[in-house]
Design a protein around this motif. Structure first.
Motif, PDB file in Angstrom:
ATOM      1  N   GLU A  25      15.911  16.728  23.329  1.00 20.75           N
ATOM      2  CA  GLU A  25      14.887  17.528  24.007  1.00 20.75           C
ATOM      3  C   GLU A  25      14.130  16.675  25.028  1.00 20.75           C
ATOM      4  O   GLU A  25      13.798  17.151  26.132  1.00 20.75           O
ATOM      5  CB  GLU A  25      13.912  18.126  22.986  1.00 20.75           C
ATOM      6  CG  GLU A  25      12.867  19.046  23.594  1.00 20.75           C
ATOM      7  CD  GLU A  25      13.460  20.232  24.340  1.00 20.75           C
ATOM      8  OE1 GLU A  25      12.832  20.691  25.321  1.00 20.75           O
ATOM      9  OE2 GLU A  25      14.556  20.697  23.954  1.00 20.75           O
ATOM     10  N   ALA A  26      13.882  15.419  24.682  1.00 20.47           N
ATOM     11  CA  ALA A  26      13.195  14.527  25.626  1.00 20.47           C
ATOM     12  C   ALA A  26      14.040  14.300  26.870  1.00 20.47           C
ATOM     13  O   ALA A  26      13.529  14.289  27.997  1.00 20.47           O
ATOM     14  CB  ALA A  26      12.885  13.197  24.947  1.00 20.47           C
ATOM     15  N   LEU A  27      15.335  14.122  26.657  1.00 24.67           N
ATOM     16  CA  LEU A  27      16.239  13.949  27.791  1.00 24.67           C
ATOM     17  C   LEU A  27      16.257  15.205  28.663  1.00 24.67           C
ATOM     18  O   LEU A  27      16.201  15.125  29.900  1.00 24.67           O
ATOM     19  CB  LEU A  27      17.659  13.636  27.298  1.00 24.67           C
ATOM     20  CG  LEU A  27      18.735  13.529  28.382  1.00 24.67           C
ATOM     21  CD1 LEU A  27      18.452  12.359  29.323  1.00 24.67           C
ATOM     22  CD2 LEU A  27      20.127  13.386  27.760  1.00 24.67           C
ATOM     23  N   LYS A  28      16.320  16.361  28.021  1.00 24.33           N
ATOM     24  CA  LYS A  28      16.350  17.617  28.766  1.00 24.33           C
ATOM     25  C   LYS A  28      15.095  17.785  29.609  1.00 24.33           C
ATOM     26  O   LYS A  28      15.155  18.180  30.779  1.00 24.33           O
ATOM     27  CB  LYS A  28      16.497  18.800  27.800  1.00 24.33           C
ATOM     28  CG  LYS A  28      16.647  20.137  28.506  1.00 24.33           C
ATOM     29  CD  LYS A  28      16.643  21.300  27.517  1.00 24.33           C
ATOM     30  CE  LYS A  28      17.861  21.318  26.652  1.00 24.33           C
ATOM     31  NZ  LYS A  28      17.912  22.535  25.776  1.00 24.33           N
ATOM     32  N   GLN A  29      13.937  17.478  29.032  1.00 23.68           N
ATOM     33  CA  GLN A  29      12.688  17.619  29.772  1.00 23.68           C
ATOM     34  C   GLN A  29      12.614  16.653  30.952  1.00 23.68           C
ATOM     35  O   GLN A  29      12.111  16.994  32.031  1.00 23.68           O
ATOM     36  CB  GLN A  29      11.489  17.400  28.832  1.00 23.68           C
ATOM     37  CG  GLN A  29      11.321  18.477  27.771  1.00 23.68           C
ATOM     38  CD  GLN A  29      11.230  19.874  28.360  1.00 23.68           C
ATOM     39  OE1 GLN A  29      10.527  20.099  29.357  1.00 23.68           O
ATOM     40  NE2 GLN A  29      11.936  20.833  27.753  1.00 23.68           N
ATOM     41  N   GLU A  30      13.143  15.456  30.763  1.00 24.67           N
ATOM     42  CA  GLU A  30      13.152  14.479  31.852  1.00 24.67           C
ATOM     43  C   GLU A  30      14.085  14.929  32.970  1.00 24.67           C
ATOM     44  O   GLU A  30      13.777  14.770  34.155  1.00 24.67           O
ATOM     45  CB  GLU A  30      13.586  13.112  31.318  1.00 24.67           C
ATOM     46  CG  GLU A  30      13.410  11.970  32.288  1.00 24.67           C
ATOM     47  CD  GLU A  30      11.955  11.726  32.678  1.00 24.67           C
ATOM     48  OE1 GLU A  30      11.719  11.227  33.795  1.00 24.67           O
ATOM     49  OE2 GLU A  30      11.055  12.051  31.861  1.00 24.67           O
ATOM     50  N   LEU A  31      15.210  15.531  32.610  1.00 18.38           N
ATOM     51  CA  LEU A  31      16.137  16.058  33.609  1.00 18.38           C
ATOM     52  C   LEU A  31      15.497  17.217  34.383  1.00 18.38           C
ATOM     53  O   LEU A  31      15.688  17.341  35.594  1.00 18.38           O
ATOM     54  CB  LEU A  31      17.436  16.524  32.945  1.00 18.38           C
ATOM     55  CG  LEU A  31      18.344  15.414  32.406  1.00 18.38           C
ATOM     56  CD1 LEU A  31      19.482  16.018  31.585  1.00 18.38           C
ATOM     57  CD2 LEU A  31      18.913  14.580  33.537  1.00 18.38           C
ATOM     58  N   LYS A  32      14.742  18.053  33.673  1.00 16.28           N
ATOM     59  CA  LYS A  32      14.038  19.152  34.354  1.00 16.28           C
ATOM     60  C   LYS A  32      13.042  18.607  35.370  1.00 16.28           C
ATOM     61  O   LYS A  32      12.901  19.132  36.475  1.00 16.28           O
ATOM     62  CB  LYS A  32      13.310  20.022  33.326  1.00 16.28           C
ATOM     63  CG  LYS A  32      14.219  20.938  32.527  1.00 16.28           C
ATOM     64  CD  LYS A  32      13.402  21.805  31.565  1.00 16.28           C
ATOM     65  CE  LYS A  32      14.301  22.765  30.789  1.00 16.28           C
ATOM     66  NZ  LYS A  32      13.527  23.602  29.826  1.00 16.28           N
ATOM     67  N   ARG A  33      12.334  17.537  34.980  1.00 15.83           N
ATOM     68  CA  ARG A  33      11.371  16.932  35.897  1.00 15.83           C
ATOM     69  C   ARG A  33      12.079  16.356  37.125  1.00 15.83           C
ATOM     70  O   ARG A  33      11.626  16.528  38.264  1.00 15.83           O
ATOM     71  CB  ARG A  33      10.598  15.824  35.174  1.00 15.83           C
ATOM     72  CG  ARG A  33       9.420  15.264  35.977  1.00 15.83           C
ATOM     73  CD  ARG A  33       8.822  14.064  35.304  1.00 15.83           C
ATOM     74  NE  ARG A  33       9.757  12.957  35.274  1.00 15.83           N
ATOM     75  CZ  ARG A  33      10.045  12.218  36.347  1.00 15.83           C
ATOM     76  NH1 ARG A  33       9.485  12.484  37.518  1.00 15.83           N
ATOM     77  NH2 ARG A  33      10.899  11.230  36.249  1.00 15.83           N
ATOM     78  N   MET A  34      13.223  15.699  36.895  1.00 16.57           N
ATOM     79  CA  MET A  34      13.983  15.122  38.005  1.00 16.57           C
ATOM     80  C   MET A  34      14.549  16.218  38.903  1.00 16.57           C
ATOM     81  O   MET A  34      14.598  16.068  40.124  1.00 16.57           O
ATOM     82  CB  MET A  34      15.116  14.244  37.448  1.00 16.57           C
ATOM     83  CG  MET A  34      14.594  13.025  36.682  1.00 16.57           C
ATOM     84  SD  MET A  34      15.919  12.131  35.810  1.00 16.57           S
ATOM     85  CE  MET A  34      16.682  11.268  37.171  1.00 16.57           C
ATOM     86  N   GLN A  35      14.949  17.334  38.301  1.00 18.93           N
ATOM     87  CA  GLN A  35      15.459  18.466  39.072  1.00 18.93           C
ATOM     88  C   GLN A  35      14.361  19.047  39.954  1.00 18.93           C
ATOM     89  O   GLN A  35      14.583  19.366  41.130  1.00 18.93           O
ATOM     90  CB  GLN A  35      15.977  19.553  38.126  1.00 18.93           C
ATOM     91  CG  GLN A  35      16.554  20.775  38.823  1.00 18.93           C
ATOM     92  CD  GLN A  35      17.957  20.562  39.307  1.00 18.93           C
ATOM     93  OE1 GLN A  35      18.897  20.506  38.534  1.00 18.93           O
ATOM     94  NE2 GLN A  35      18.134  20.400  40.608  1.00 18.93           N
ATOM     95  N   ALA A  36      13.142  19.164  39.402  1.00 20.75           N
ATOM     96  CA  ALA A  36      12.029  19.706  40.167  1.00 20.75           C
ATOM     97  C   ALA A  36      11.669  18.784  41.329  1.00 20.75           C
ATOM     98  O   ALA A  36      11.398  19.234  42.444  1.00 20.75           O
ATOM     99  CB  ALA A  36      10.810  19.884  39.245  1.00 20.75           C
ATOM    100  N   GLU A  37      11.713  17.481  41.086  1.00 15.75           N
ATOM    101  CA  GLU A  37      11.421  16.508  42.144  1.00 15.75           C
ATOM    102  C   GLU A  37      12.459  16.605  43.255  1.00 15.75           C
ATOM    103  O   GLU A  37      12.125  16.564  44.441  1.00 15.75           O
ATOM    104  CB  GLU A  37      11.405  15.098  41.583  1.00 15.75           C
ATOM    105  CG  GLU A  37      10.168  14.763  40.761  1.00 15.75           C
ATOM    106  CD  GLU A  37      10.185  13.325  40.264  1.00 15.75           C
ATOM    107  OE1 GLU A  37      11.189  12.612  40.516  1.00 15.75           O
ATOM    108  OE2 GLU A  37       9.210  12.912  39.615  1.00 15.75           O
ATOM    109  N   ALA A  38      13.717  16.719  42.841  1.00 14.27           N
ATOM    110  CA  ALA A  38      14.807  16.812  43.830  1.00 14.27           C
ATOM    111  C   ALA A  38      14.661  18.075  44.678  1.00 14.27           C
ATOM    112  O   ALA A  38      14.880  18.056  45.881  1.00 14.27           O
ATOM    113  CB  ALA A  38      16.158  16.792  43.125  1.00 14.27           C
TER     114      ALA A  38
END
Length: 356
Positions: free
Chosen positions: A337-350
């Motif tokens: 879940e932590a990895l998923k949330q970090e990926l979501k944050r990176m996706q939003a930044e991108a």
């Protein structure tokens, strides 16, 4: 090795353009809904060009409706009956694949070439090691790379004599090193775009290994403009494998690459299951990054230092890692879940960066 530029539908191959991924539907082409459904699934997986079999006139006629409902170039694969090639062209095929040696007389080949000329669509001249002429087999005392190339060049020459050079060449063998040698020879003999693949490579595991080795050697030499990984199975797996081959060679940057360690005696987490779950999670994100999955909290951060983000599992706990540095220690059951949330944050930044 730079080849001439050829347009296929809304895509371009050759002339230094990126290597495109091709697959082939295993549906009956006259099952229009099924063929459209599978093509759209292949598009989502990353397929750039789709080929369908045209064994009869109902299949040729189905191309018109199929093409209306897909978004990538549609290639018609024809054997023996030149009338199927003519019908496929009439019904909107973006390219046709023929072996001029089994289409029939010179007049029939001419009719196909003239139809392609009128629509300005490429002809893919395809020769397999299993379809070599008796004369070639006798000359080279069996199937050889030289014989495959000579057969293909002979067929190219037939079409060139008709004044048509909108061609793509395909030479294939199930023998990996013979296929490599044939492509090396062909690249020195013509500048037409080359569609490469190891034909009849086998089931998912065996075919993936054979294709990865053969296509990797060929592509590393700068040879090849489109590729297909031929597998006995779901065509989506062909596309996945092709993408990994291109990404491993640095020829394609799109998508997330997952790297994971092979496990050892220090591993105290179900790493195989963890890596599989990460593969599923990352498929939902459109990011050009590398994600590491490590099984050891001791060496994991160092081994994952080239990844953009990663996780390392230990006994009951794990680490969230960025560029080799630990940013968070978590209970094992919270890692994904932590990895998923970090990926979501990176996706939003991108997304913000792209919008800006």
């Amino acid at each position: 090795m730079k080849t001439r530029k050829i347009k296929i539908g809304n895509r371009v191959i050759g002339g230094g353009a990126p290597v495109l991924i091709q697959s082939m539907c295993n549906t009956k082409t006259d099952d229009i809904e099924g063929t459209i459904r599978q093509t759209l699934e292949l598009e989502r997986a990353g397929c750039d060009i789709i080929r369908v079999a045209v064994p009869d006139m109902s299949a040729a006629e189905a191309l018109k409706e199929i093409k209306k409902n897909i978004h990538i170039p549609l290639v018609a694969d024809i054997h023996f009956d030149y009338r199927l090639a003519l019908a496929s062209i009439e019904n909107g095929a973006d390219k046709i694949r023929i072996n001029p040696g089994n289409i029939g007389s010179y007049d029939r080949i001419k009719a196909v070439v003239e139809a392609a000329r009128q629509k300005d669509i490429p002809i893919r001249v395809g020769v397999n090691s299993g379809s070599l002429e008796k004369e070639i087999l006798e000359k080279y005392n069996g199937v050889t790379a030289q014989g495959i190339v000579e057969s293909a060049l002979d067929k190219v020459a037939v079409i060139e004599k008709l004044g048509y050079e909108n061609l793509v060449v395909s030479i294939k063998s199930s023998d990996v090193m013979m296929c490599v040698k044939a492509h090396e020879l062909m690249a020195k003999s013509c500048d037409y775009p080359l569609h490469i693949g190891i034909t009849e490579s086998g089931t998912l595991q065996r075919g993936t290994v054979k294709s990865s080795v053969g296509l990797g050697i060929i592509l590393y030499q700068g040879i090849g403009d489109t590729i297909r990984v031929s597998l006995t199975g779901d065509p989506v797996e062909e596309v996945k494998c092709a993408k990994l081959i291109l990404k491993s060679l640095g020829l394609r940057k799109d998508g997330i690459e997952v790297v994971s360690c092979p496990t050892c005696g220090r591993t105290s987490i179900d790493l195989i299951s963890l890596a599989d779950k990460v593969e599923m999670i990352v498929s939902d994100f459109d990011l050009n990054i590398k994600v590491a999955v490590m099984g050891c909290v001791v060496n994991g951060p160092g081994e994952a230092r080239e990844a953009d983000i990663g996780i390392a599992g230990g006994k009951g706990e794990g680490l969230l890692i960025k560029k080799g540095k630990v940013i968070k220690k978590l209970p094992e059951n919270e890692l994904l879940e932590a990895l998923k949330q970090e990926l979501k944050r990176m996706q939003a930044e991108a997304s913000c960066n792209n919008a800006g």
